[in-house]
Design an enzyme around this catalytic site. Structure first.
Site, short mmCIF file in Angstrom:
data_model
loop_
_atom_site.label_atom_id
_atom_site.label_comp_id
_atom_site.label_asym_id
_atom_site.label_seq_id
_atom_site.Cartn_x
_atom_site.Cartn_y
_atom_site.Cartn_z
N CYS A 107 0.82 -1.23 0.00
CA CYS A 107 0.00 0.00 0.00
C CYS A 107 0.85 1.26 0.00
O CYS A 107 0.33 2.35 -0.21
CB CYS A 107 -0.95 0.01 1.20
SG CYS A 107 -0.08 0.09 2.77
N ASP B 40 2.34 2.60 2.59
CA ASP B 40 2.31 3.33 3.85
C ASP B 40 3.65 3.19 4.58
O ASP B 40 4.32 2.17 4.47
CB ASP B 40 1.17 2.83 4.74
CG ASP B 40 -0.19 3.24 4.17
OD1 ASP B 40 -0.20 4.02 3.21
OD2 ASP B 40 -1.21 2.77 4.68
N CYS C 63 -2.99 4.63 6.51
CA CYS C 63 -4.44 4.53 6.70
C CYS C 63 -4.80 4.67 8.18
O CYS C 63 -3.94 4.68 9.05
CB CYS C 63 -4.93 3.20 6.16
SG CYS C 63 -4.40 1.81 7.18
N CYS D 106 -2.20 -3.98 8.17
CA CYS D 106 -1.79 -2.64 8.62
C CYS D 106 -1.10 -2.72 9.98
O CYS D 106 -0.20 -1.93 10.27
CB CYS D 106 -3.00 -1.72 8.73
SG CYS D 106 -4.02 -1.74 7.26
FE1 FES Z 1 -1.46 0.57 4.27
FE2 FES Z 1 -3.22 0.14 6.14
S1 FES Z 1 -3.59 0.33 4.01
S2 FES Z 1 -1.09 0.21 6.34
#
Ligand code: FES
Length: 122
Positions: free
Chosen positions: A33, A35, A58, A102
């Site tokens: 993702c 992140d 997120c 996550c």
């Molecule tokens: Fe990337 Fe939650 S969608 S850590």
């Protein structure tokens, strides 16, 4: 979908920011993702006196970051090293299955920061 604790830590995240002169810093990213989570430690003796985080991610990533800081403060380095991502998710009363990945950032970032501290202070 999200527990009250997740919503609370997402809406009012604890220990956000940086520690100036942190003596341990850990950063991890989630390749799927994109992140990123960064954890700053202030360690004195063997005790984690302060933890702060910055998370580009997120809501579940922010909630797990916030929770991991609360779980880590006051612990010894060895106690914090055995904190698992699962334990962080459980402390939030769970995450939806699609969001469990996550929670994989939180304890990992903490462990990286502890490793960084140990590498600099061994
Ligand atoms: Fe990337 Fe939650 S969608 S850590």
């Amino acid at each position: 979908m999200y527990t009250e604790k997740v919503m609370d830590h997402f809406s009012n995240p604890r220990n956000v920011g940086e520690i100036e002169n942190a003596n341990g810093v850990g950063e991890v990213g989630n390749a799927s993702c994109g992140d990123i989570m960064k954890i700053y430690l202030q360690v004195e003796g063997d005790i984690i006196k302060d933890v702060k985080f910055k998370t580009f991610g997120c809501g579940a990533a922010i909630a797990t970051s916030s929770m991991v800081t609360e779980l880590a403060i006051g612990k010894t380095l060895d106690e914090a090293l055995v904190l698992t991502n699962q334990a962080v998710a459980e402390a939030l009363d769970g995450l939806p299955p699609a969001k469990m990945h996550c929670s994989n950032l939180a304890a990992d970032a903490l462990h990286e920061a502890i490793k960084d501290y140990k590498a600099k202070n061994s």
